[in-house]
Design an enzyme around this catalytic site. Structure first.
Site, mmCIF file in Angstrom:
data_model
loop_
_atom_site.group_PDB
_atom_site.id
_atom_site.type_symbol
_atom_site.label_atom_id
_atom_site.label_comp_id
_atom_site.label_asym_id
_atom_site.label_seq_id
_atom_site.Cartn_x
_atom_site.Cartn_y
_atom_site.Cartn_z
ATOM 1 N N ARG A 1 -7.042 -1.642 -6.251
ATOM 2 C CA ARG A 1 -7.976 -1.563 -5.109
ATOM 3 C C ARG A 1 -8.507 -0.137 -5.040
ATOM 4 N NH1 ARG A 1 -3.207 -3.394 -2.637
ATOM 5 N NH2 ARG A 1 -3.099 -1.386 -1.577
ATOM 6 N N HIS B 1 0.849 -1.189 0.000
ATOM 7 C CA HIS B 1 0.000 0.000 0.000
ATOM 8 C C HIS B 1 0.886 1.240 0.000
ATOM 9 C CE1 HIS B 1 -3.706 2.176 0.516
ATOM 10 N NE2 HIS B 1 -3.378 2.664 1.686
ATOM 11 N N MET C 1 -26.023 17.839 19.063
ATOM 12 C CA MET C 1 -25.795 16.429 18.721
ATOM 13 C C MET C 1 -26.723 15.975 17.588
ATOM 14 S SD MET C 1 -25.862 13.041 21.156
ATOM 15 C CE MET C 1 -24.619 13.614 22.297
#
Ligand SMILES: *Cc1c(COP(=O)(O)O)cnc(C)c1O
Length: 383
Positions: free
Chosen positions: A226, A170, A319
């Site tokens: 990927r 990666h 929230m």
């Protein structure tokens, strides 16, 4: 125009445009050679877009593999009937092995203990456990060090319960494929793969490209790429923008649950970080907040779209709710909102658009994180 599909129980939602997702998959396939495979990265609930639904779309387009970050993400795909190979992008604890085998999830492998335990468990289950060997070439995150790959494989390859299905690494700097760091990782990876092959070991599918590397450097496509963030229509960096055209897949919308005209000087929200500056300011409440991915750091700094115009969010984001202010001025007579009107937090409305990139910039993060965050609690509707 804005879609009418909405969840019944909440006036805040994420829209997923499956047509855009399909076109993005096609755009990436067009970059690949006929023998090169595509692995769609659907970790973190497909970057907040809904892994099962996105994987179904991708699967119907003939992609070759899915990649997930956790065992439960893989299990979720299996339980939804996704039959394509699934690769887990790291090595889980040994205690996760029965679940890997039960769901045919291929782990990444980089410790001998794990590999042999996986083999034992596979033998007992009467199967062969496929895995991908992760090679550490410079990111310093996971994998077997590239100089030790051959020795590592010799230490596990004897086991009849396991089979190497792929070898990968990666990139840490795929946004700069001309840079020295990227080239060094390439060289180290090639070296490790060559050592394995020279020793007669089978590497299976060789892969290393994430979205930016897939777009910017065809020379490292190898057997498979990927692709993650690009599938969702997000550009991983500025360098890829001129190279591929992608369509955002996610929009975030909400409907006004209350409107009011507080008197001049009244505060709005926790701590009164905004006070109504004059008369005739309309305060509208939207039923989404920081637990829905609308980071509190955006308080008093972001805008939303209403009737194709930008209006300011005001007061601290709560929230589960936030407020926006509409003030018409004589030179800009924007109409006031009504209960139930739709506003756009991410996406297009008329000629205006608020992108994940704009919000990421305001938050001091990347579009990846903004998308993931919106996926955490908001219900998704699939267009
Ligand atoms: C997340 C991830 C990817 C996909 O990265 P994008 O930049 O989203 O394309 C590919 N490979 C590994 C190992 C990853 O962790």
């Amino acid at each position: 125009m804005m879609a009418s599909k909405q969840p019944a129980t909440r006036w805040a939602w994420v829209e997923i445009d499956r047509g855009a997702l399909r076109r993005n998959v096609r755009a990436f396939k067009a970059l690949l050679g006929p023998r090169q495979k595509m692995c769609c990265v659907v970790k973190a609930d497909a970057y907040g877009h809904g892994a099962v639904e996105c994987a179904r779309v991708m699967h119907s387009m003939g992609v070759d593999m899915f990649a997930v970050a956790t065992v439960s993400e893989g299990a979720e795909l299996r339980e939804a009937g996704i039959s394509a190979p699934i690769l887990m992008l790291s090595e889980p604890p040994i205690s996760a092995i029965p679940e890997l085998i039960a769901h045919e999830i291929m782990p990444s492998v980089y410790t001998t203990e794990f590999a042999l335990a996986y083999g034992e468990c596979a033998v007992q289950a009467g199967t062969v456990g496929k895995y991908h060997l992760a090679i550490e070439t410079g990111m310093n995150r996971i994998g077997v060090h590239y100089t030790e790959a051959l020795e590592f494989m010799r230490g596990i390859d004897f086991h009849r319960g396991i089979e190497c299905d792929g070898v990968f690494t990666h990139f840490a700097t795929a946004d700069d494929p001309d840079g020295w760091d990227y080239k060094l990782q390439c060289r180290r990876f090639d070296e490790a793969v060559a050592a394995l092959r020279d020793a007669g070991l089978s590497c299976g599918t060789v892969h290393c490209d994430n979205t930016p590397a897939t777009i910017l450097d065809a020379s490292t496509h190898y057997d498979m790429v990927r692709v993650g963030v690009g599938l969702y229509g997000l550009q991983p960096c500025d360098a890829t923008r001129p190279r591929i055209s992608l369509e955002p897949v996610m929009s975030v919308r909400a409907r006004v649950t209350r409107t009011a005209h507080p008197a001049m000087g009244e505060g709005v929200g926790y701590g009164f970080t905004y006070r109504v500056p004059r008369t005739a300011v309309q305060i509208c409440t939207l039923p989404l907040g920081y637990a829905d991915g609308l980071s509190r750091t955006l308080s008093n700094r972001m805008e939303v779209l209403y009737r194709g115009e930008r209006v300011r969010q005001v007061g601290n984001i709560c929230m589960d709710q936030c407020m926006v202010a509409i003030h018409a001025t004589p030179i800009h007579p924007i109409p006031e909102a009504e209960y139930g009107d739709t506003m756009t937090i991410i996406g297009r409305d008329g000629h205006e658009e608020i992108t994940m990139d704009e919000m990421a910039e305001l938050r001091g993060t990347i579009n990846y994180e903004v998308a993931c965050n919106f996926g955490m609690r908001l219900e998704k509707v699939y267009l």
